[in-house]
Scaffold this motif. Sequence first.
Motif, short mmCIF file in Angstrom:
data_model
loop_
_atom_site.label_atom_id
_atom_site.label_comp_id
_atom_site.label_asym_id
_atom_site.label_seq_id
_atom_site.Cartn_x
_atom_site.Cartn_y
_atom_site.Cartn_z
N MET A 69 68.01 30.52 33.66
CA MET A 69 68.96 29.56 33.84
C MET A 69 68.97 28.43 32.85
N HIS A 70 67.58 28.17 32.90
CA HIS A 70 66.89 26.96 32.06
C HIS A 70 67.16 27.39 30.47
N GLU A 71 66.86 28.55 30.28
CA GLU A 71 67.01 28.75 28.88
C GLU A 71 68.38 28.79 28.25
N LEU A 72 69.49 28.92 29.17
CA LEU A 72 70.91 29.04 29.08
C LEU A 72 71.03 27.47 28.77
N ASP A 73 70.78 26.64 29.48
CA ASP A 73 70.88 25.28 29.57
C ASP A 73 70.35 24.53 28.15
N GLU A 74 69.26 25.05 27.63
CA GLU A 74 68.68 24.62 26.47
C GLU A 74 69.58 25.08 25.26
N GLN A 75 70.04 26.32 25.23
CA GLN A 75 70.70 27.01 24.18
C GLN A 75 72.09 26.44 24.22
N LEU A 76 72.48 26.11 25.16
CA LEU A 76 74.10 25.22 25.24
C LEU A 76 73.71 23.77 24.71
N ARG A 77 72.85 23.18 25.44
CA ARG A 77 72.68 21.72 24.54
C ARG A 77 72.36 21.89 22.92
N GLU A 78 71.72 22.90 22.60
CA GLU A 78 71.62 22.92 21.29
C GLU A 78 72.71 23.09 20.38
N LEU A 79 73.70 24.00 20.92
CA LEU A 79 75.06 24.13 20.54
C LEU A 79 76.24 23.03 20.68
N ILE A 80 75.79 22.27 21.50
CA ILE A 80 77.07 21.23 21.80
C ILE A 80 77.26 20.57 20.40
N PRO A 81 76.47 19.90 19.65
CA PRO A 81 76.75 18.93 18.28
C PRO A 81 77.47 20.02 17.36
N ARG A 82 77.22 21.17 17.30
CA ARG A 82 77.77 22.01 16.37
C ARG A 82 79.26 22.41 16.96
N LEU A 83 79.27 22.73 18.09
CA LEU A 83 80.79 22.91 18.83
C LEU A 83 81.54 21.56 18.66
N ARG A 84 81.05 20.32 18.89
CA ARG A 84 81.57 19.18 18.58
C ARG A 84 82.22 18.88 17.41
N ARG A 85 81.20 19.24 16.44
CA ARG A 85 81.81 18.90 14.81
C ARG A 85 82.81 19.92 14.56
N PHE A 86 82.69 21.11 14.99
CA PHE A 86 83.87 22.15 15.03
C PHE A 86 85.33 21.53 15.55
N ALA A 87 85.19 21.28 16.61
CA ALA A 87 86.19 20.76 17.47
C ALA A 87 86.91 19.40 16.78
N VAL A 88 86.01 18.54 16.19
CA VAL A 88 86.34 17.40 15.70
C VAL A 88 87.34 17.90 14.22
N SER A 89 86.93 18.83 13.58
CA SER A 89 87.66 19.23 12.24
C SER A 89 88.78 20.04 12.83
N LEU A 90 88.95 20.74 14.07
CA LEU A 90 90.18 21.13 14.47
C LEU A 90 91.21 20.12 14.84
N THR A 91 90.76 19.20 15.68
CA THR A 91 91.63 18.46 16.27
C THR A 91 91.80 17.07 15.61
N ARG A 92 90.91 16.79 14.80
CA ARG A 92 90.98 15.37 13.72
C ARG A 92 90.90 14.41 14.85
N ASN A 93 90.32 14.44 15.90
CA ASN A 93 90.35 13.28 16.99
C ASN A 93 89.00 13.40 17.77
N ALA A 94 88.08 12.57 17.77
CA ALA A 94 86.96 12.82 18.56
C ALA A 94 87.22 12.86 19.97
N SER A 95 88.04 12.01 20.60
CA SER A 95 88.34 12.14 21.93
C SER A 95 88.74 13.39 22.46
N SER A 96 89.58 13.93 21.55
CA SER A 96 90.37 15.43 21.83
C SER A 96 89.24 16.47 21.68
#
Length: 168
Positions: free
Chosen positions: A1-28
């Motif tokens: 489970m620790h490995e999954l946690d690390e993988q998720l933490r690495e992907l969060i900035p990429r997910l957030r960048r993609f989400a900002v491009s879709l929503t055009r709003n940082a909070s959303s």
Amino acid sequence: MHELDEQLRELIPRLRRFAVSLTRNASSADDLVQSTLERAIISWADKRVEGDLRAWLFSILYRQFLDAHRRTRRYARMLEFFTGRDDAQPSVERTVIAQSTLQAFDQLNTEQRALLLWVSVEGLSYKEIAEILEVPIGTVMSRLSRARQALRLLSDGEIASPSLRILK
């Protein structure tokens, strides 16, 4: 489970960048990423073992975005029906002003922006994108070609902003 946690933490900035491009709003975007991670953790048992975690998370995020977008449109239609007003539609003046200030990339539709981001920024393969969208690879290739062409046309200024009609 620790490995999954690390993988998720690495992907969060990429997910957030993609989400900002879709929503055009940082909070959303933050809300979208959080709901994506919640859905992923809840659905972890259903994930295919051989599947790519990054592609799987992007797929969840994109589906969450589309679902929220559909709910918003349904709510706006219901609001219009019950109140008799159409507050969901911006005025023509606001639309023209907004269109004139957008960059070429922002003028593309959501799917085209998503495709270009997945390929250019995130480095996903056509196969991974096809899995996310649940379409054949050839469809991804043709949609990506159209997105690139639209971006070129917009960047070259060949697509004019809508003109205002003068009403008498």
